[in-house]
Design a protein around this motif. Structure first.
Motif: not given
Ligand code: HEM
Length: 338
Positions: A140, A144, A146-147, A183, A186, A222, A225, A228, A234, A236, A239, A264, A268
């Motif tokens: 997790f 986060l 990486r996001h 991924n 998780l 998850g 995500g 996507m 998508v 990006v 976004i 997503h 969140v």
């Protein structure tokens, strides 16, 4: 509360959240609501709610040290002391806290209880929960971190290193982007944490909607995500325009962003808004846990309860003085004669 109720109500709420975002964006075209207003509101609830919880805990009286942890406390010089398990210094308590937060030490020491025929009670090691909990929390955290790519421009170098490390095996599925280890870990960890609640009867018995709901919600985040990234491409770039708008307080919602993104983001947002009112607050609570953050120096220092106030007492002597006559009449023994 029955298993069926706790399980189904949690599933229904998560599905309702998904449908809300789906209908809201696809049919009602409420992109700005789901892309900007709800995320901002959820973030505000999260921050204010967490501050409220921490301040409330911080104000609770902890008048004395609670040396309930295992390990020999500091005693005579020739008795070996357990410096981390039962520390007598602030530094020892700090080290204990570091082990707790980074390695979930108390969960590592956790045992399970079994009743065998006889009856005979046995304690056995229980490391799977510890492994799954570590796997879940670290994957997790990596996701986060990486996001942050979506919220920083230019992208910080450590984030790109983390991405390379996370896609270390260079596996691609169906020509999709590189598979992230985090991924897989998780999703497997969440599924394990869910299945153990269902298959261990004692755990199933004590599990409530508050236990299933966050699991399903995080699973939903998850899965959307993963959909996507690997299954439905998508936009990006669009976004990132939206996310950069959010962090610079100049929100704008570009056209053509997939509804998967809005689902997503809505899940969140639900997680953020739910966080301060749920068991997930252990994220902050662990730092305020008196059995972890206080050194056991009860034998070295006099601890006086700072909240003490003069209490009006009625001693036994005074009581007997007042009621001696009645006590004697009723045949109750007294300490002093009249
Ligand atoms: C609790 C917080 C979150 C979790 C657990 C989460 C989880 C995930 C996961 C597991 C993926 C799959 C690919 C990957 O790991 O990068 C993903 C992708 C994605 N997430 Fe999140 N996410 C969270 C928050 C957010 C937020 C706040 C945003 C944007 C506002 C966001 C936008 C995206 C996008 C755009 C992708 C697709 C990335 C790509 O195609 O490479 N996520 N998320």
């Amino acid at each position: 509360m029955s298993f069926g109720f706790s399980f189904w109500i949690s599933i229904i709420v998560v599905v309702a959240l998904v449908l809300t975002a789906l209908v809201g964006v696809e049919a009602a075209k409420l992109d700005f609501l789901f892309g900007v207003i709800i995320p901002y509101a959820a973030f505000a609830i999260f921050i204010i709610g967490m501050i409220y919880r921490v301040v409330k805990w911080g104000r609770s009286p902890v008048p004395f040290r609670i040396p309930t942890t295992a390990g020999q406390q500091k005693s005579l010089p020739w008795i070996k002391e357990s410096k981390i398990e039962n520390p007598s210094t602030a530094f020892g308590a700090f080290v204990r806290m570091v082990f707790e937060v980074l390695l979930f030490r108390s969960l590592f020491r956790n045992t399970r209880t079994e009743l065998h025929s006889g009856p005979r009670l046995a304690y056995a090691s229980s490391k799977w929960l510890w492994i799954a909990a570590l796997a879940f929390h670290y994957s997790f955290l990596v996701i986060l971190l990486r996001h942050l790519r979506l919220f920083t421009e230019p992208v910080l170098l450590p984030i790109t290193w983390l991405e390379s490390l996370d896609s270390f095996f260079q596996v691609t599925l169906w020509g999709a982007p590189l598979l992230y280890i985090s991924n897989v870990v998780l999703l497997l960890a969440i599924i394990y944490l869910f299945l153990r609640r269902v298959f261990i009867p004692t755990l199933r018995y004590i599990s409530l909607p508050g236990d299933y709901f966050p699991l399903f919600l995080i699973l939903g985040i998850g899965i959307t995500g993963v959909l996507m990234r690997y299954f439905f491409k998508v936009d990006v770039v669009g976004i990132k325009e939206l996310t950069m708008g959010l962090v610079t307080f100049a929100p704008k919602v570009p056209e053509g962003i997939s509804v998967f993104f809005y689902i997503h983001l809505f899940l969140v947002s639900a997680l953020l808004a739910y966080f301060p009112f749920s068991k997930l607050t252990h994220m902050a609570g662990v730092f305020l846990s008196p059995t972890r953050n206080l050194a056991n120096n009860n034998r070295m220092k006099m601890h006086i309860n700072p909240w003490n106030y003069p209490v009006k007492v009625h001693t036994y002597e005074e009581y007997e003085e007042e009621f001696r006559h009645f006590m004697k009449d009723s045949g109750i023994p007294v300490e002093k004669e009249e």
